[in-house]
Motif scaffolding. Structure first.
Motif, PDB file in Angstrom:
ATOM      1  N   GLN A 119     -57.797  67.461  46.525  1.00 52.87           N
ATOM      2  CA  GLN A 119     -56.934  68.015  47.577  1.00 52.87           C
ATOM      3  C   GLN A 119     -55.559  68.371  47.021  1.00 52.87           C
ATOM      4  O   GLN A 119     -54.958  69.373  47.431  1.00 52.87           O
ATOM      5  CB  GLN A 119     -56.787  67.044  48.738  1.00 52.87           C
ATOM      6  N   ILE A 120     -55.049  67.563  46.105  1.00 50.93           N
ATOM      7  CA  ILE A 120     -53.750  67.880  45.504  1.00 50.93           C
ATOM      8  C   ILE A 120     -53.851  69.180  44.710  1.00 50.93           C
ATOM      9  O   ILE A 120     -52.967  70.044  44.794  1.00 50.93           O
ATOM     10  CB  ILE A 120     -53.249  66.699  44.649  1.00 50.93           C
ATOM     11  N   GLY A 136     -53.893  71.914  47.143  1.00 53.29           N
ATOM     12  CA  GLY A 136     -52.548  72.114  47.672  1.00 53.29           C
ATOM     13  C   GLY A 136     -51.658  72.890  46.729  1.00 53.29           C
ATOM     14  O   GLY A 136     -50.913  73.790  47.152  1.00 53.29           O
ATOM     15  N   ILE A 137     -51.716  72.570  45.463  1.00 50.87           N
ATOM     16  CA  ILE A 137     -50.923  73.299  44.463  1.00 50.87           C
ATOM     17  C   ILE A 137     -51.358  74.765  44.412  1.00 50.87           C
ATOM     18  O   ILE A 137     -50.527  75.669  44.308  1.00 50.87           O
ATOM     19  CB  ILE A 137     -51.027  72.613  43.085  1.00 50.87           C
ATOM     20  N   PHE A 141     -50.417  74.108  51.571  1.00 48.92           N
ATOM     21  CA  PHE A 141     -49.779  73.276  50.548  1.00 48.92           C
ATOM     22  C   PHE A 141     -49.426  71.901  51.115  1.00 48.92           C
ATOM     23  O   PHE A 141     -49.763  70.868  50.523  1.00 48.92           O
ATOM     24  CB  PHE A 141     -48.517  73.970  50.022  1.00 48.92           C
ATOM     25  N   THR A 188     -51.787  68.661  49.876  1.00 54.04           N
ATOM     26  CA  THR A 188     -51.106  67.700  48.995  1.00 54.04           C
ATOM     27  C   THR A 188     -50.816  66.401  49.739  1.00 54.04           C
ATOM     28  O   THR A 188     -50.995  65.319  49.177  1.00 54.04           O
ATOM     29  CB  THR A 188     -49.815  68.273  48.372  1.00 54.04           C
ATOM     30  N   SER A 189     -50.423  66.488  50.992  1.00 54.63           N
ATOM     31  CA  SER A 189     -50.129  65.262  51.758  1.00 54.63           C
ATOM     32  C   SER A 189     -51.368  64.406  51.933  1.00 54.63           C
ATOM     33  O   SER A 189     -51.338  63.197  51.680  1.00 54.63           O
ATOM     34  CB  SER A 189     -49.536  65.622  53.123  1.00 54.63           C
TER      35      SER A 189
END
Length: 184
Positions: free
Chosen positions: A50-51, A54-55, A66, A70-71
């Motif tokens: 997921q990170i 998000g990036i 994003f 990322t959260s």
């Protein structure tokens, strides 16, 4: 690189969130204990994937994607750390009442993210709406110690995770077939 020429990172993030959420909530529903399988999914697919998604959303200029991916990726990493830190002798176990506050804060964050889904796909709205409910149910479970509420949260979480998997696969099939295969 032109954003039109980059892959859509949302399916990766949605699948990372959805599959990990399903597995954790099968546990919450009472079917099996927390194990290395759930923790590994939390670190690598729910967390790292997921990170990464998000990036990639950041690179596409998508603030919502994003922030969400990322959260929630870091949510999974913190949750695994909360579970593992006491077992590794790094910190004391978090009392259930305190975990209720952790879950409530994530529920509040998710409520504001839900507001950001206005005008977007009904499936995306369902995912965020059901996630708000899931965080609130889990917080109430931890504050009250109610196994019944925990079980209800587990089944609700399975539905939430499945809806994320559905949207992720609908977007993958759309890209693969250049047309909508599943409605979303």
């Amino acid at each position: 690189m032109d954003n039109a020429m980059t892959a859509n990172p949302a399916p990766l993030g949605l699948m990372g969130f959805g599959m990990t959420t399903i597995l954790l909530n099968i546990h919450n529903a009472g079917f099996f204990p927390i194990s290395a399988m759930i923790l590994a999914m939390g670190i690598f697919y729910g967390g790292a994937a997921q990170i990464i998604a998000g990036i990639m959303e950041f690179k596409k200029g998508n603030t919502f994607g994003f922030t969400a991916f990322t959260s929630y990726g870091f949510f999974w990493l913190t949750l695994v750390f909360i579970i593992m830190a006491p077992k590794l002798g790094l910190a004391e176990a978090t009392p259930h009442a305190f975990m209720g506050w952790y879950l409530l804060v994530w529920g509040l964050f998710t409520f504001f993210m839900f507001l950001g889904t206005a005008g977007k796909s009904p499936v995306l709205r369902f995912i965020f709406g059901s996630l708000v409910i899931l965080f609130l149910l889990l917080a109430i479970r931890d504050w009250t110690g109610s196994e019944f509420i925990g079980m209800v949260a587990g089944f609700e979480g399975i539905i939430c995770g499945a809806s994320a998997c559905y949207l992720g696969m609908a977007e993958v099939l759309h890209a693969a077939q250049s047309k909508k295969v599943l409605p979303y």
